[in-house]
Motif scaffolding. Structure first.
Motif, PDB file in Angstrom:
ATOM      1  N   HIS A  53       0.833  -1.208   0.000  1.00  0.00           N
ATOM      2  CA  HIS A  53       0.000   0.000   0.000  1.00  0.00           C
ATOM      3  C   HIS A  53       0.865   1.254   0.000  1.00  0.00           C
ATOM      4  O   HIS A  53       1.420   1.638   1.032  1.00  0.00           O
ATOM      5  CB  HIS A  53      -0.946   0.009   1.202  1.00  0.00           C
ATOM      6  CG  HIS A  53      -1.941  -1.091   1.166  1.00  0.00           C
ATOM      7  ND1 HIS A  53      -3.101  -1.004   0.436  1.00  0.00           N
ATOM      8  CD2 HIS A  53      -1.942  -2.314   1.735  1.00  0.00           C
ATOM      9  CE1 HIS A  53      -3.777  -2.130   0.572  1.00  0.00           C
ATOM     10  NE2 HIS A  53      -3.089  -2.934   1.351  1.00  0.00           N
ATOM     11  N   THR A  54       0.931   1.892  -1.145  1.00  0.00           N
ATOM     12  CA  THR A  54       1.706   3.120  -1.280  1.00  0.00           C
ATOM     13  C   THR A  54       1.212   4.198  -0.321  1.00  0.00           C
ATOM     14  O   THR A  54       1.985   5.043   0.124  1.00  0.00           O
ATOM     15  CB  THR A  54       1.655   3.625  -2.735  1.00  0.00           C
ATOM     16  OG1 THR A  54       2.016   2.542  -3.589  1.00  0.00           O
ATOM     17  CG2 THR A  54       2.619   4.769  -2.953  1.00  0.00           C
ATOM     18  N   ALA A  55      -0.053   4.165   0.034  1.00  0.00           N
ATOM     19  CA  ALA A  55      -0.602   5.152   0.968  1.00  0.00           C
ATOM     20  C   ALA A  55       0.145   5.143   2.299  1.00  0.00           C
ATOM     21  O   ALA A  55       0.234   6.177   2.968  1.00  0.00           O
ATOM     22  CB  ALA A  55      -2.087   4.888   1.207  1.00  0.00           C
ATOM     23  N   LEU A  56       0.703   4.017   2.689  1.00  0.00           N
ATOM     24  CA  LEU A  56       1.406   3.933   3.964  1.00  0.00           C
ATOM     25  C   LEU A  56       2.803   4.533   3.919  1.00  0.00           C
ATOM     26  O   LEU A  56       3.402   4.779   4.965  1.00  0.00           O
ATOM     27  CB  LEU A  56       1.457   2.482   4.454  1.00  0.00           C
ATOM     28  CG  LEU A  56       0.100   1.916   4.869  1.00  0.00           C
ATOM     29  CD1 LEU A  56       0.194   0.421   5.126  1.00  0.00           C
ATOM     30  CD2 LEU A  56      -0.430   2.636   6.097  1.00  0.00           C
ATOM     31  N   TYR A  77      -3.576   7.776  -0.648  1.00  0.00           N
ATOM     32  CA  TYR A  77      -2.726   8.101  -1.788  1.00  0.00           C
ATOM     33  C   TYR A  77      -3.345   7.504  -3.042  1.00  0.00           C
ATOM     34  O   TYR A  77      -3.513   6.283  -3.128  1.00  0.00           O
ATOM     35  CB  TYR A  77      -1.307   7.566  -1.585  1.00  0.00           C
ATOM     36  CG  TYR A  77      -0.346   7.949  -2.673  1.00  0.00           C
ATOM     37  CD1 TYR A  77       0.204   9.227  -2.714  1.00  0.00           C
ATOM     38  CD2 TYR A  77       0.016   7.041  -3.654  1.00  0.00           C
ATOM     39  CE1 TYR A  77       1.093   9.584  -3.708  1.00  0.00           C
ATOM     40  CE2 TYR A  77       0.906   7.394  -4.650  1.00  0.00           C
ATOM     41  CZ  TYR A  77       1.441   8.663  -4.677  1.00  0.00           C
ATOM     42  OH  TYR A  77       2.325   9.020  -5.668  1.00  0.00           O
ATOM     43  N   ARG A  78      -3.709   8.370  -3.996  1.00  0.00           N
ATOM     44  CA  ARG A  78      -4.225   7.944  -5.305  1.00  0.00           C
ATOM     45  C   ARG A  78      -5.278   6.839  -5.216  1.00  0.00           C
ATOM     46  O   ARG A  78      -5.160   5.789  -5.836  1.00  0.00           O
ATOM     47  CB  ARG A  78      -3.091   7.521  -6.205  1.00  0.00           C
ATOM     48  CG  ARG A  78      -2.143   8.630  -6.544  1.00  0.00           C
ATOM     49  CD  ARG A  78      -1.112   8.198  -7.535  1.00  0.00           C
ATOM     50  NE  ARG A  78      -0.233   9.311  -7.852  1.00  0.00           N
ATOM     51  CZ  ARG A  78       0.844   9.216  -8.584  1.00  0.00           C
ATOM     52  NH1 ARG A  78       1.189   8.043  -9.086  1.00  0.00           N
ATOM     53  NH2 ARG A  78       1.586  10.271  -8.822  1.00  0.00           N
ATOM     54  N   ALA A 135      -9.602  -0.059   2.849  1.00  0.00           N
ATOM     55  CA  ALA A 135     -10.937   0.348   2.396  1.00  0.00           C
ATOM     56  C   ALA A 135     -11.353  -0.339   1.118  1.00  0.00           C
ATOM     57  O   ALA A 135     -12.530  -0.349   0.774  1.00  0.00           O
ATOM     58  CB  ALA A 135     -10.999   1.865   2.190  1.00  0.00           C
ATOM     59  N   THR A 136     -10.435  -0.913   0.388  1.00  0.00           N
ATOM     60  CA  THR A 136     -10.788  -1.520  -0.892  1.00  0.00           C
ATOM     61  C   THR A 136     -11.164  -2.972  -0.765  1.00  0.00           C
ATOM     62  O   THR A 136     -10.888  -3.621   0.176  1.00  0.00           O
ATOM     63  CB  THR A 136      -9.621  -1.405  -1.899  1.00  0.00           C
ATOM     64  OG1 THR A 136      -8.457  -1.967  -1.314  1.00  0.00           O
ATOM     65  CG2 THR A 136      -9.414   0.035  -2.245  1.00  0.00           C
TER      66      THR A 136
END
Length: 136
Positions: A53-56, A77-78, A135-136
């Motif tokens: 997870h790039t968001a992390l 993120y995105r 969330a996905t």
């Protein structure tokens, strides 16, 4: 962390220049590698989720208001959204999901039995439990 519970914990066949410590019998890779409840296994799961997870790593940090003994935040993120909820107390806490987080699936928990659990609206965290929700 030590490598194995053997003499000198797998670091040397000679005499180590530093003591190896009293926990070498239980705090070592050989003992913890196959135990899903071990700290080593938790760290491996957390690193795997972080890589996935790039968001992390690059995501925005959004604080989520919650109980005083807890911490909750979202990383985005995105289109990737991850919710982290941590309970630092010895009591269980019911935390509401933020309105802009639709629910999701627990991808990591300090309680191994909760992995892959779907959550919506409210999450009950056990004493000193932490969860990472995708969330996905």
């Amino acid at each position: 962390m030590h490598w194995r519970p053997s003499n000198h914990c797998g670091f040397t066949r000679g005499t180590p220049w530093l003591p190896v410590g009293d926990t070498s019998g239980r705090c070592n890779v050989q003992v913890q590698a196959d135990d899903p409840h071990s700290m080593l296994s938790l760290c491996r799961r957390l690193l795997s989720v972080r890589r996935a997870h790039t968001a992390l790593t690059l995501g925005d940090y959004v604080n989520v208001p919650c109980e005083e003994e807890c911490l909750a935040y979202i990383r985005r993120y995105r289109g990737d959204s991850i919710l982290v909820m941590l309970n630092f107390s010895e009591q269980s806490h019911r935390l509401s999901l933020p309105p802009d987080f639709p629910g999701g699936r627990i991808v990591v928990s300090t309680n191994v039995a909760r992995a892959d659990e779907n959550v919506a609206e409210v999450v009950t965290l056990g004493p000193t439990e932490g969860v990472v929700i995708d969330a996905t």
